[in-house]
Design a protein around this motif. Structure first.
Motif, PDB file in Angstrom:
ATOM      1  N   SER A  18      45.444  49.448 -49.434  1.00 33.91           N
ATOM      2  CA  SER A  18      44.425  49.804 -48.112  1.00 33.91           C
ATOM      3  C   SER A  18      45.516  49.434 -46.906  1.00 33.91           C
ATOM      4  N   ILE A  19      46.343  48.715 -46.899  1.00 35.77           N
ATOM      5  CA  ILE A  19      47.249  48.446 -45.778  1.00 35.77           C
ATOM      6  C   ILE A  19      47.680  49.522 -45.360  1.00 35.77           C
ATOM      7  N   PHE A  20      48.094  50.651 -46.058  1.00 36.68           N
ATOM      8  CA  PHE A  20      48.570  51.879 -45.596  1.00 36.68           C
ATOM      9  C   PHE A  20      47.533  52.920 -45.147  1.00 36.68           C
ATOM     10  N   ASP A  21      46.333  52.575 -45.012  1.00 36.84           N
ATOM     11  CA  ASP A  21      45.315  53.506 -44.908  1.00 36.84           C
ATOM     12  C   ASP A  21      44.900  53.337 -43.146  1.00 36.84           C
ATOM     13  N   VAL A  22      46.070  53.721 -42.692  1.00 32.73           N
ATOM     14  CA  VAL A  22      45.672  53.851 -40.984  1.00 32.73           C
ATOM     15  C   VAL A  22      44.879  54.951 -40.581  1.00 32.73           C
ATOM     16  N   PRO A  23      43.703  54.524 -39.630  1.00 34.50           N
ATOM     17  CA  PRO A  23      42.951  55.388 -39.379  1.00 34.50           C
ATOM     18  C   PRO A  23      43.311  56.172 -38.365  1.00 34.50           C
ATOM     19  N   VAL A  24      43.512  57.647 -38.435  1.00 31.82           N
ATOM     20  CA  VAL A  24      43.937  58.609 -37.772  1.00 31.82           C
ATOM     21  C   VAL A  24      43.136  59.879 -37.857  1.00 31.82           C
ATOM     22  N   PHE A  25      43.205  60.794 -36.880  1.00 32.54           N
ATOM     23  CA  PHE A  25      42.476  61.998 -36.835  1.00 32.54           C
ATOM     24  C   PHE A  25      43.356  63.006 -37.484  1.00 32.54           C
ATOM     25  N   TRP A  26      42.993  63.343 -38.712  1.00 28.42           N
ATOM     26  CA  TRP A  26      44.285  64.274 -39.516  1.00 28.42           C
ATOM     27  C   TRP A  26      44.242  65.498 -39.091  1.00 28.42           C
ATOM     28  N   PRO A  27      43.414  66.257 -38.326  1.00 26.48           N
ATOM     29  CA  PRO A  27      43.536  67.632 -37.861  1.00 26.48           C
ATOM     30  C   PRO A  27      44.813  67.516 -36.895  1.00 26.48           C
ATOM     31  N   ILE A  28      44.824  66.628 -36.138  1.00 29.92           N
ATOM     32  CA  ILE A  28      46.024  66.319 -35.119  1.00 29.92           C
ATOM     33  C   ILE A  28      47.460  66.442 -35.900  1.00 29.92           C
ATOM     34  N   LEU A  29      47.246  65.678 -36.867  1.00 29.64           N
ATOM     35  CA  LEU A  29      48.592  65.518 -37.745  1.00 29.64           C
ATOM     36  C   LEU A  29      49.028  66.731 -38.273  1.00 29.64           C
ATOM     37  N   LEU A  30      47.912  67.275 -38.953  1.00 29.73           N
ATOM     38  CA  LEU A  30      48.087  68.788 -39.727  1.00 29.73           C
ATOM     39  C   LEU A  30      48.564  69.907 -38.656  1.00 29.73           C
ATOM     40  N   ILE A  31      48.126  69.887 -37.288  1.00 27.00           N
ATOM     41  CA  ILE A  31      48.471  71.135 -36.444  1.00 27.00           C
ATOM     42  C   ILE A  31      49.901  70.603 -35.976  1.00 27.00           C
ATOM     43  N   TYR A  32      50.103  69.119 -35.648  1.00 25.53           N
ATOM     44  CA  TYR A  32      51.570  69.136 -35.396  1.00 25.53           C
ATOM     45  C   TYR A  32      52.613  69.315 -36.474  1.00 25.53           C
ATOM     46  N   PHE A  33      52.306  68.986 -37.680  1.00 16.26           N
ATOM     47  CA  PHE A  33      53.188  69.337 -38.956  1.00 16.26           C
ATOM     48  C   PHE A  33      53.391  70.652 -39.083  1.00 16.26           C
ATOM     49  N   ILE A  34      52.265  71.549 -39.150  1.00 13.47           N
ATOM     50  CA  ILE A  34      52.650  73.022 -39.036  1.00 13.47           C
ATOM     51  C   ILE A  34      53.646  73.476 -37.790  1.00 13.47           C
TER      52      ILE A  34
END
Length: 220
Positions: free
Chosen positions: A152-168
């Motif tokens: 669980s230490i690697f489960d950092v709360p983030v807003f995943w749509p932002i990461l997805l858009i940035y990766f695309i």
């Protein structure tokens, strides 16, 4: 002479002397031998798999499916998925890039072949990262990412749509730059091997066969 008594001080001194002489405890030696055997076994099967790219990439796809399933079920670890995507994108760019940078060669000046044989010699595309190393690196990273989803230490709360858009966006810009580099220096990161001609070694003249016909006559 009277035998010396085995006291704790003498036992400690003998153990210290054995360490000074380079001797290892029995447990440490057994663990080292087991680790060596495991590494040799892994390297043996890796060497055996070099000529089987299909099953190797099938294993990679299976690992990716397990990782995607873990992300879907846990509804977390999006930062791990983003890091894995960036790592595999860098490996993919290295896989598509040539071993020798054409821009650096252009600065040094064009080099001409020294012999006629060298000029006609077939040279396949040399990658910066070979296919086997590309597969091994991606498979290891995917396996480590699967293990990270159990902590669980690697489960950092983030807003995943932002990461997805940035990766695309990052993927599109990186691939566009790579394609422009390929177009500028006129290279294709795919090697189909030497050109093979269907009628090689035969002559289709008016007398029907030339050397092929004469060799047939001699054999008869």
């Amino acid at each position: 002479p009277r035998a010396a008594l085995c006291t704790p001080c003498n036992l400690t001194k003998s153990m210290m002397d054995s360490f000074d002489n380079g001797d290892q405890p029995i447990g440490a030696s057994a663990a080292s031998q087991t680790s060596t055997k495991v590494q040799r076994a892994i390297q043996f099967w890796l060497d055996k798999s070099t000529i089987h790219p299909g099953p190797r990439w099938g294993v990679f796809c299976f690992l990716m499916m397990i990782f995607a399933l873990r992300i879907y079920l846990t509804e977390g670890f999006y930062i791990v998925a983003y890091g894995l995507g960036i790592f595999q994108l860098n490996n993919f760019i290295a896989f598509l890039s040539p071993l020798e940078d054409p821009e650096a060669d252009a600065q040094d000046g064009p080099t001409l072949p020294s012999t006629q044989r060298e000029a006609k010699e077939f040279r396949p595309f040399a990658r910066r990262m070979p296919e086997f190393k590309f597969w091994l690196s991606c498979s290891k990273a995917t396996g480590y990412s699967i293990l990270m989803t159990f902590f669980s230490i690697f489960d950092v709360p983030v807003f995943w749509p932002i990461l997805l858009i940035y990766f695309i966006m990052l993927f599109c810009m990186t691939m566009k730059r790579q394609i422009m580099h390929m177009y500028k220096h006129k290279y294709v990161p795919i090697s189909w091997g030497k050109t093979k001609y269907k009628a090689a070694g035969t002559e289709n003249g008016m007398y029907g066969g030339g050397m092929a016909g004469s060799s047939k006559g001699r054999s008869e």
